[in-house]
Design an enzyme around this catalytic site. Structure first.
Site, PDB file in Angstrom:
ATOM      1  N   TYR A 125       0.817  -1.217   0.000  1.00 55.10           N
ATOM      2  CA  TYR A 125       0.000   0.000   0.000  1.00 55.10           C
ATOM      3  C   TYR A 125       0.852   1.269   0.000  1.00 55.10           C
ATOM      4  O   TYR A 125       0.376   2.342  -0.329  1.00 55.10           O
ATOM      5  CB  TYR A 125      -0.945  -0.009   1.208  1.00 55.10           C
ATOM      6  CG  TYR A 125      -2.152   0.883   1.022  1.00 55.10           C
ATOM      7  CD1 TYR A 125      -3.278   0.422   0.339  1.00 55.10           C
ATOM      8  CD2 TYR A 125      -2.179   2.182   1.522  1.00 55.10           C
ATOM      9  CE1 TYR A 125      -4.382   1.230   0.156  1.00 55.10           C
ATOM     10  CE2 TYR A 125      -3.283   3.000   1.342  1.00 55.10           C
ATOM     11  CZ  TYR A 125      -4.376   2.517   0.666  1.00 55.10           C
ATOM     12  OH  TYR A 125      -5.476   3.324   0.482  1.00 55.10           O
ATOM     13  N   LYS A 172      -0.942 -13.982   4.481  1.00 55.34           N
ATOM     14  CA  LYS A 172      -0.769 -14.866   3.327  1.00 55.34           C
ATOM     15  C   LYS A 172       0.665 -15.409   3.379  1.00 55.34           C
ATOM     16  O   LYS A 172       1.421 -15.355   2.402  1.00 55.34           O
ATOM     17  CB  LYS A 172      -1.048 -14.062   2.037  1.00 55.34           C
ATOM     18  CG  LYS A 172      -1.183 -14.878   0.797  1.00 55.34           C
ATOM     19  CD  LYS A 172      -2.511 -15.621   0.671  1.00 55.34           C
ATOM     20  CE  LYS A 172      -2.526 -16.543  -0.517  1.00 55.34           C
ATOM     21  NZ  LYS A 172      -3.716 -17.382  -0.596  1.00 55.34           N
ATOM     22  N   ASP A 206      -7.481 -15.428   2.399  1.00 52.46           N
ATOM     23  CA  ASP A 206      -8.584 -15.791   1.497  1.00 52.46           C
ATOM     24  C   ASP A 206      -9.658 -16.586   2.243  1.00 52.46           C
ATOM     25  O   ASP A 206     -10.858 -16.289   2.148  1.00 52.46           O
ATOM     26  CB  ASP A 206      -8.075 -16.533   0.244  1.00 52.46           C
ATOM     27  CG  ASP A 206      -6.933 -17.499   0.528  1.00 52.46           C
ATOM     28  OD1 ASP A 206      -6.509 -17.606   1.693  1.00 52.46           O
ATOM     29  OD2 ASP A 206      -6.463 -18.160  -0.418  1.00 52.46           O
ATOM     30  N   ASP A 230      -6.932  -2.303   3.951  1.00 55.44           N
ATOM     31  CA  ASP A 230      -7.695  -1.416   3.065  1.00 55.44           C
ATOM     32  C   ASP A 230      -8.865  -2.169   2.455  1.00 55.44           C
ATOM     33  O   ASP A 230     -10.011  -1.714   2.480  1.00 55.44           O
ATOM     34  CB  ASP A 230      -6.752  -0.900   1.964  1.00 55.44           C
ATOM     35  CG  ASP A 230      -7.464   0.009   0.987  1.00 55.44           C
ATOM     36  OD1 ASP A 230      -8.020   1.029   1.438  1.00 55.44           O
ATOM     37  OD2 ASP A 230      -7.480  -0.294  -0.217  1.00 55.44           O
TER      38      ASP A 230
END
Ligand code: ATP
Length: 341
Positions: A125, A172, A206, A230
């Site tokens: 980001y 992740k 996920d 975000d």
């Protein structure tokens, strides 16, 4: 009564409209706040200033607290985000976004009560990108142990202070073994060494997102790196009525800037129809922060009065169009003011 000077940055797009609504509600509530207005974003550029003027930064450094409307970020070209620059320059390392079901706002769920704690200074980001060759571009994901430990510590401390039971880390690390692996190890370390009484659950993001939309009530405090925060913030906003009802705080050791999760919404800017509630809620978080950090009960009482008033407004079926209601920005602010006890 002690008056606290707060820097107000109206921002771009719907920012000035929703900031006016906050001022209106705070005036009617006699909240112990004096606004000092400063510019940032396109509105600063229009006045011949820098996008992030030095005097705006200096004012936040001086008063240590600000309420900020959204600043427009051009998509796919142009200058980089003023919102991101501000968080980095002031080292506002923790974004805190409470997501709660609200009375009178009909959604798929009525029992959402979670808080997203987002690392605010690193990760993809940050937008550190470059062109390696014509046709090949690269984006850099940076994670430092210092920032990972700091945000993990913040999330567990927040959970402890607010009597929350569980911290879930979205990561992740199966794919990004170094960067997300660092976050995973730091969260585990803080949990085992300092907060073993808070339940801790690492989830691959996920699968975590699937669980979040299936049953949001199983989540409490959600900890994650910048870009995931975000995306998941907007997803979570969708569980409780949308971007018009989710507030936020950017917290650092030297100051705090409160802002709604939504952007400048250029599609509805200037029409007077934006929902000001997310910024009103952010301003209420700000009052609680002032109450806590400056030991001022008047701020806490003011926060409770305004919160009760907007809850009553919603429970009475008064809402803006994004919530299926009829009110515009100003009439919603008036409806909240009318319900102040
Ligand atoms: P950013 O990239 O700055 O986060 P975004 O792409 O998420 O911005 P927003 O500006 O947040 O976009 O707007 C997304 C959608 O939500 C738009 O259709 C917008 O009109 C709507 N929206 C956002 N905030 C509000 C609000 N306060 N009241 C009503 N609708 C809103």
């Amino acid at each position: 009564m002690n008056q606290h000077t707060v820097v107000l940055i109206p921002g771009d797009g719907i920012g000035p409209e929703v900031a006016d609504a906050v001022r209106f509600v705070f005036d009617k509530a006699h909240a112990p706040v004096v606004w000092e207005e400063h510019l940032a974003g396109l509105s600063a550029l229009d006045k011949g200033l820098d996008l992030l003027p030095e005097e705006t930064l200096e004012a936040i450094h001086r008063h240590k607290i600000a309420l900020k409307g959204p600043c427009t970020t051009p998509v796919g070209k142009g200058f980089s985000s003023i919102n991101v620059a501000l968080r980095k320059k002031l080292n506002l390392y923790a974004a805190v976004r409470p997501v709660r079901s609200l009375p009178g706002v009909k959604t798929r769920y009525d029992d959402v009560d979670l808080v997203i704690v987002r690392e605010n200074t690193e990760g993809l980001y940050s937008g550190v990108e470059n062109e390696v060759l014509p046709g090949v571009v690269m984006s850099m994901k940076v994670a430092s142990e210092t920032a990972c430990l700091r945000i993990a510590h913040y999330a567990f401390r927040y959970a402890t202070q607010r009597r929350r039971k569980k911290v879930t880390l979205f990561h992740k690390a199966n794919i990004m073994k170094l960067t997300d692996g660092m976050m995973l190890r730091c969260a585990e370390k803080i949990h085992t060494e300092e907060y073993p009484n808070i339940e801790y659950e690492p989830l691959i993001i996920d699968a975590g997102c699937m669980k979040l939309v299936q049953d949001p009530s199983r989540f409490d405090v959600l900890l994650m790196e910048n870009l995931y925060g975000d995306v998941v913030s907007d997803l979570a906003a969708g569980l409780v009525g949308g971007l018009g009802v989710v507030p936020g705080a950017n917290i650092g050791d030297e100051g705090a800037v409160f802002e709604a999760v939504h952007g400048s919404a250029p599609d509805i800017a200037g029409k007077g129809i934006a929902n000001p509630l997310a910024l009103v809620m952010s301003a209420v978080m700000m009052l609680n922060h002032l109450g806590q950090t400056r030991h001022d009960d008047a701020c806490k009482k003011s926060a409770v009065r305004i919160r009760d008033a907007y809850n009553k407004t919603l429970a009475d079926g008064c809402g803006t169009r994004d919530l299926g209601g009829q009110l515009n920005t100003q009439s919603f602010a008036q409806a909240v003011a009318d319900r102040l006890s």
